[in-house]
Design a protein around this motif. Structure first.
Motif, short mmCIF file in Angstrom:
data_model
loop_
_atom_site.label_atom_id
_atom_site.label_comp_id
_atom_site.label_asym_id
_atom_site.label_seq_id
_atom_site.Cartn_x
_atom_site.Cartn_y
_atom_site.Cartn_z
N ARG A 199 0.85 -1.20 0.00
CA ARG A 199 0.00 0.00 0.00
C ARG A 199 0.88 1.24 0.00
N GLU A 227 -2.32 6.87 5.78
CA GLU A 227 -3.03 7.98 6.45
C GLU A 227 -2.66 8.02 7.92
N CYS A 261 -15.40 1.37 -4.80
CA CYS A 261 -15.79 0.13 -5.48
C CYS A 261 -16.52 -0.80 -4.52
N VAL A 307 -15.84 -3.73 -3.75
CA VAL A 307 -14.93 -4.50 -2.88
C VAL A 307 -14.71 -3.76 -1.56
N LYS A 308 -14.50 -2.44 -1.64
CA LYS A 308 -14.35 -1.67 -0.42
C LYS A 308 -15.64 -1.68 0.39
N GLY A 366 -12.08 -3.10 -8.98
CA GLY A 366 -11.97 -2.64 -7.60
C GLY A 366 -10.99 -3.42 -6.75
N GLY A 367 -10.81 -2.92 -5.52
CA GLY A 367 -10.07 -3.68 -4.54
C GLY A 367 -8.61 -3.35 -4.39
N CYS A 368 -8.17 -2.20 -4.93
CA CYS A 368 -6.73 -1.88 -4.84
C CYS A 368 -6.33 -1.52 -3.41
N GLY A 369 -7.28 -1.03 -2.61
CA GLY A 369 -6.99 -0.74 -1.20
C GLY A 369 -6.29 0.57 -0.94
N GLU A 370 -6.14 1.40 -1.97
CA GLU A 370 -5.40 2.66 -1.78
C GLU A 370 -6.27 3.81 -1.29
N CYS A 371 -7.58 3.61 -1.27
CA CYS A 371 -8.46 4.72 -0.90
C CYS A 371 -8.47 4.95 0.62
N GLN A 372 -9.08 6.07 0.99
CA GLN A 372 -9.07 6.49 2.38
C GLN A 372 -9.86 5.52 3.26
N THR A 373 -9.32 5.24 4.43
CA THR A 373 -10.07 4.50 5.43
C THR A 373 -11.27 5.34 5.83
N SER A 374 -12.45 4.72 5.83
CA SER A 374 -13.67 5.53 5.95
C SER A 374 -13.71 6.35 7.24
N CYS A 429 -12.90 7.20 -5.00
CA CYS A 429 -12.07 6.12 -5.53
C CYS A 429 -10.74 6.71 -5.98
N GLU A 430 -9.64 6.12 -5.54
CA GLU A 430 -8.31 6.63 -5.90
C GLU A 430 -8.06 6.56 -7.40
#
Lengths: 453, 47
Positions: free
Chosen positions: A146, A150, A335, A337-338, B19-27, B43-44
């Motif tokens: 990753r 953050e 997405c 998946v998230k 989807g599913g790269c995991g780079e986006c912000q933690t909610s 989405c990143e």
């Protein structure tokens, strides 16, 4: 699964599994509302539906034909079978987000504080830089491939640990390139200690800043007095206005809490957005264990839902104001998946205390049962991590038949644990409010698009 | 269509492909810290 609802007077259908949203006329709403519990639409409209409605049979057939057309296009009663439930479980999840509790101390005495007025019941402490440095090393090591990391400076009040904040940012920036990482810093502050130097630094280094304010002066000062018992509004509002004015287009939120004592938050949001000029506003309900004197409970639900309706009606023609929970990106949001993976607490996201102790998130801090390890000795209990990674919409029974499951990812684990004593049982009040906010948000989208009045 | 206007098509289903790269912000790192809303995250890959 289909959810029909009326918000802001606008009849709408959400096709849960595909994500499609349709604006309906009243007759179509009346027909679809009766059959939304079906697995799929039958070839013709059931007679009992036709006879129960005050419409001409030929017109209902016409509506039915349009509904069938959408179903055939995968935009109504779409199946969930394209989703692999295994996506929901993060195995050996990389840790990529930290809530860095740099100060377990606070200069305010907010009456609803989940952190026991800042020290989380563990004594007032400031995080030494050495501990923060170890936390940065920990997340670099644990984040695998990753790239975006953050770090939220949290507390207590993080400005009370300013030296640690600055040194931590400098350290992370000095090592991010060699590890192919991109640190994104945020800060959540009560504003009391803001000055020009700190504002300049925050506006230069922090991707987002969350500025705590509960709205109108009388509400804020009742909720958020200083340690000496004085109101905080007059101190913080001018500082926030200056910080935001100097921040340009960068992200920020003025963020408040509403309580059982002051549940009329629509007026507080409008005060912050229009009287004070803050364009990005968020408010959350006070939460707490059963019996908490300020937490929003089922008894307040109807009144609070009416506040969201009132707020939606106020904001629908004010697109320049971004209310956090009414912002839903239907086109380019996260997405699927998230959306099935849950909040990430305890797996992707952990909180770290001034002593370096690791917890699944800021809301579990101080509960020994959930202590996962410590950044100084490198300990990290992967069993707790796996437990949290297994919390998602497929393992929480209440989520199975909920139309909002792809919009909240199963809700807040801490909220469920605090109220129901069970990580897998979401807090009912929180779920109800999430559903209400989503209905308002989608209706605002529909009206702003010109598809509804 | 005479009775129905589609505001949004099957964007959720489409997102499964990439989807599913995991780079986006933690909610929880956004603005709430007490609730969990993912739908307002970015989405990143689509910025």
């Amino acid at each position: 699964m289909v959810h029909t609802f009326v918000a802001l007077g606008c009849p709408i259908a959400l096709d849960v599994n595909s994500g499609a949203v349709h604006v309906l006329d009243q007759m179509t709403y009346d027909v679809l509302h009766q059959v939304e519990g079906m697995e799929a639409l039958p070839e013709t409209c059931p007679e009992e539906v036709k006879t129960s409605l005050p419409y001409d049979g030929a017109e209902v057939d016409e509506v039915w034909s349009e509904l069938k057309e959408l179903q055939a296009a995968g935009l109504l009663f779409a199946k969930e079978d394209y989703i692999n439930p295994d996506w929901a479980v993060l195995k050996n999840a990389p840790v990529k987000a930290l809530c860095l509790n740099v100060a377990h101390d606070c200069n305010l005495r907010c009456k609803y504080c989940f952190a026991s007025t800042g020290d989380f019941g563990t004594g007032r402490k400031i995080m030494p830089f050495e501990t923060a440095k170890q936390a940065i090393d920990f997340v670099i090591e644990r984040s695998g491939k990753r790239r975006n990391i953050e770090v939220d400076f949290f507390g207590g009040e993080p400005l009370m640990a300013w030296d640690t904040v600055v040194k931590t940012v400098e350290y992370a920036r000095s090592v991010e390139k060699e590890h192919n990482k991109n640190f994104r810093f945020t800060i959540t502050t009560n504003g009391m200690l803001l000055n020009q130097e700190k504002m300049d630094y925050i506006n230069r280094e922090m991707k987002n800043c969350v500025l705590s304010l509960d709205g109108r002066k009388e509400v804020n000062d009742d909720h958020r007095p200083t340690a000496g018992g004085k109101g905080s509004y007059n101190v913080i509002v001018p500082k926030y206005q200056q910080l935001v004015a100097e921040r340009g287009e960068q992200e920020y939120y003025v963020r408040g809490t509403y309580t059982k004592k002051h549940p009329d938050f629509a007026a507080d949001v409008m005060h912050m957005a229009t009287d004070l000029g803050f364009r990005n506003v968020s408010v959350e309900p006070a939460t707490g264990k059963p019996g908490d004197p300020l937490a929003i409970t089922e008894a307040e639900l109807d009144a609070v839902k009416a506040e969201y309706d009132k707020l939606a009606a106020e904001l629908v023609d004010k697109p320049e104001i971004n209310f956090f929970h009414f912002f839903v990106d239907l086109q380019q949001g996260p997405c699927v998946v998230k959306r099935v993976r849950g909040c990430g607490a305890g797996s992707e996201y952990v909180a770290i205390t001034p002593e370096g102790d690791i917890y699944p998130c800021h809301q579990f801090v101080g509960n020994d049962k959930f202590k996962m390890g410590n950044v100084h000795d490198g300990s990290f209990d992967t069993k707790i991590s796996d437990t949290f990674a297994g919390l998602n919409i497929y393992t929480k029974p209440a989520c199975q038949n909920c139309w909002a499951k792809f919009y909240c990812s199963g809700g807040c684990a801490a909220g469920g644990y605090n109220i129901n004593g069970d990580l897998k049982e979401p807090a009912f009040v929180a779920c109800e409010l999430e559903r209400k906010r989503l209905e308002c948000a989608i209706a605002i989208k529909a009206i702003r698009s010109g598809m509804a009045d | 269509m005479k009775h129905i206007k589609t505001l949004n098509d099957a964007t959720l289903k489409k997102s499964a492909c990439s989807g599913g790269c995991g780079e986006c912000q933690t909610s929880c790192q956004s603005a709430c810290k007490t609730s969990c809303t993912v739908a307002n995250q970015q989405c990143e890959n689509q910025k």
